[in-house]
Design a protein around this motif. Structure first.
Motif, PDB file in Angstrom:
ATOM      1  N   PHE A  72      -2.183  22.626  -9.449  1.00  0.00           N
ATOM      2  CA  PHE A  72      -1.673  21.283  -9.716  1.00  0.00           C
ATOM      3  C   PHE A  72      -0.295  21.087  -9.077  1.00  0.00           C
ATOM      4  CE2 PHE A  72      -4.694  21.184 -13.318  1.00  0.00           C
ATOM      5  CZ  PHE A  72      -5.248  19.939 -13.104  1.00  0.00           C
ATOM      6  N   GLY A  73       0.572  22.064  -9.243  1.00  0.00           N
ATOM      7  CA  GLY A  73       1.918  21.948  -8.682  1.00  0.00           C
ATOM      8  C   GLY A  73       1.905  21.880  -7.170  1.00  0.00           C
ATOM      9  N   PHE A  74       1.020  22.662  -6.542  1.00  0.00           N
ATOM     10  CA  PHE A  74       0.918  22.617  -5.088  1.00  0.00           C
ATOM     11  C   PHE A  74       0.397  21.261  -4.629  1.00  0.00           C
ATOM     12  CE2 PHE A  74      -1.590  23.364  -1.170  1.00  0.00           C
ATOM     13  CZ  PHE A  74      -0.519  23.593  -0.322  1.00  0.00           C
ATOM     14  N   ALA A  75      -0.614  20.728  -5.323  1.00  0.00           N
ATOM     15  CA  ALA A  75      -1.133  19.395  -4.977  1.00  0.00           C
ATOM     16  C   ALA A  75      -0.021  18.360  -5.082  1.00  0.00           C
ATOM     17  CB  ALA A  75      -2.300  19.030  -5.894  1.00  0.00           C
ATOM     18  N   ARG A  76       0.773  18.453  -6.129  1.00  0.00           N
ATOM     19  CA  ARG A  76       1.896  17.520  -6.309  1.00  0.00           C
ATOM     20  C   ARG A  76       2.917  17.693  -5.169  1.00  0.00           C
ATOM     21  NH1 ARG A  76       2.397  18.330 -11.148  1.00  0.00           N
ATOM     22  NH2 ARG A  76       1.343  16.463 -11.853  1.00  0.00           N
ATOM     23  N   TRP A  77       3.228  18.929  -4.814  1.00  0.00           N
ATOM     24  CA  TRP A  77       4.185  19.207  -3.731  1.00  0.00           C
ATOM     25  C   TRP A  77       3.681  18.596  -2.416  1.00  0.00           C
ATOM     26  CZ3 TRP A  77       3.827  21.826   0.906  1.00  0.00           C
ATOM     27  CH2 TRP A  77       5.050  22.091   1.554  1.00  0.00           C
ATOM     28  N   VAL A  78       2.397  18.780  -2.115  1.00  0.00           N
ATOM     29  CA  VAL A  78       1.833  18.223  -0.870  1.00  0.00           C
ATOM     30  C   VAL A  78       1.960  16.703  -0.874  1.00  0.00           C
ATOM     31  CG1 VAL A  78      -0.280  17.908   0.492  1.00  0.00           C
ATOM     32  CG2 VAL A  78       0.258  20.156  -0.467  1.00  0.00           C
ATOM     33  N   ARG A  79       1.618  16.074  -1.994  1.00  0.00           N
ATOM     34  CA  ARG A  79       1.696  14.604  -2.082  1.00  0.00           C
ATOM     35  C   ARG A  79       3.124  14.110  -1.866  1.00  0.00           C
ATOM     36  NH1 ARG A  79      -2.381  11.308  -1.885  1.00  0.00           N
ATOM     37  NH2 ARG A  79      -1.470  10.004  -3.465  1.00  0.00           N
ATOM     38  N   GLU A  80       4.115  14.849  -2.372  1.00  0.00           N
ATOM     39  CA  GLU A  80       5.512  14.422  -2.256  1.00  0.00           C
ATOM     40  C   GLU A  80       6.120  14.770  -0.899  1.00  0.00           C
ATOM     41  OE1 GLU A  80       7.511  16.258  -5.554  1.00  0.00           O
ATOM     42  OE2 GLU A  80       6.457  15.033  -7.034  1.00  0.00           O
ATOM     43  N   LYS A  81       5.883  15.971  -0.433  1.00  0.00           N
ATOM     44  CA  LYS A  81       6.559  16.470   0.774  1.00  0.00           C
ATOM     45  C   LYS A  81       5.783  16.253   2.065  1.00  0.00           C
ATOM     46  CE  LYS A  81       9.903  18.231  -1.669  1.00  0.00           C
ATOM     47  NZ  LYS A  81      11.170  17.578  -1.746  1.00  0.00           N
ATOM     48  N   ARG A  82       4.467  16.146   1.975  1.00  0.00           N
ATOM     49  CA  ARG A  82       3.627  15.995   3.167  1.00  0.00           C
ATOM     50  C   ARG A  82       2.622  14.860   2.952  1.00  0.00           C
ATOM     51  NH1 ARG A  82       3.851  20.749   6.382  1.00  0.00           N
ATOM     52  NH2 ARG A  82       2.870  19.413   7.930  1.00  0.00           N
ATOM     53  N   PRO A  83       3.104  13.622   2.840  1.00  0.00           N
ATOM     54  CA  PRO A  83       2.221  12.501   2.491  1.00  0.00           C
ATOM     55  C   PRO A  83       1.122  12.221   3.513  1.00  0.00           C
ATOM     56  CG  PRO A  83       4.402  11.714   3.107  1.00  0.00           C
ATOM     57  CD  PRO A  83       4.489  13.205   3.028  1.00  0.00           C
ATOM     58  N   GLY A  84       1.216  12.770   4.696  1.00  0.00           N
ATOM     59  CA  GLY A  84       0.163  12.583   5.695  1.00  0.00           C
ATOM     60  C   GLY A  84      -1.033  13.485   5.486  1.00  0.00           C
ATOM     61  N   ILE A  85      -0.946  14.377   4.518  1.00  0.00           N
ATOM     62  CA  ILE A  85      -2.041  15.303   4.227  1.00  0.00           C
ATOM     63  C   ILE A  85      -2.789  14.809   2.995  1.00  0.00           C
ATOM     64  CG2 ILE A  85      -2.643  17.665   3.564  1.00  0.00           C
ATOM     65  CD1 ILE A  85      -0.191  18.640   5.105  1.00  0.00           C
ATOM     66  N   ASP A  86      -4.106  14.689   3.123  1.00  0.00           N
ATOM     67  CA  ASP A  86      -4.936  14.314   1.987  1.00  0.00           C
ATOM     68  C   ASP A  86      -5.169  15.541   1.110  1.00  0.00           C
ATOM     69  OD1 ASP A  86      -5.388  11.582   2.682  1.00  0.00           O
ATOM     70  OD2 ASP A  86      -6.769  12.264   4.238  1.00  0.00           O
ATOM     71  N   VAL A  87      -5.306  15.297  -0.201  1.00  0.00           N
ATOM     72  CA  VAL A  87      -5.473  16.380  -1.167  1.00  0.00           C
ATOM     73  C   VAL A  87      -6.778  16.211  -1.923  1.00  0.00           C
ATOM     74  CG1 VAL A  87      -4.519  17.490  -3.234  1.00  0.00           C
ATOM     75  CG2 VAL A  87      -2.977  16.602  -1.477  1.00  0.00           C
TER      76      VAL A  87
END
Length: 136
Positions: A72-87
């Motif tokens: 969950f934390g990694f998914a949140r990090w990706v959404r915040e820091k790398r918004p061009g990546i879909d999760v």
């Protein structure tokens, strides 16, 4: 809609501590033409994205992935820091669906057990939706 050429398919990162699940899914995605990076933990995946020369468009992460921040934390990090990546968050327990809803596109999670083709279908929908948004 025309199917993309194999070299135009997105790069996918598969994050799962279960080596069998990770390898089987990664191999299936490769046979479908995707470029795949495998990671056994959220720490390894985050390191790839922060320091590696990786081309990732979609992250499939197990909700129970080990590491400092977990799935969950990694998914949140990706959404915040790398918004061009879909999760895509896989294996989130039903009671966690609300928590997952803000982390994933195309629904809150991918329930287990899932078949590899359902992952491919989800990736195609995500990328098609992103293409439509980018064209606006």
């Amino acid at each position: 809609m025309q199917e993309p050429a194999r070299d135009e398919l997105p790069g996918v990162m598969v994050v799962d501590a279960d080596v069998l699940v990770r390898h089987v899914l990664a191999e299936y995605l490769r046979t479908c033409g995707y470029r795949v990076i495998e990671a056994a933990s959220s720490d390894e995946a985050q390191n790839f994205l922060e320091h590696g020369e990786v081309d990732v468009d979609v992250v499939l992460v197990d909700a129970q992935a080990p590491g400092r921040v977990g799935g969950f934390g990694f998914a949140r990090w990706v959404r915040e820091k790398r918004p061009g990546i879909d999760v895509v968050l896989a294996g989130a327990p039903e009671h966690a669906a609300e928590q997952a809803a803000d982390l994933c596109e195309e629904g809150p999670h991918l329930a287990r057990p899932y078949d590899p083709q359902s992952v491919v279908d989800r990736i195609k929908r995500l990328r098609a939706a992103r293409t439509r948004v980018d064209e606006l």
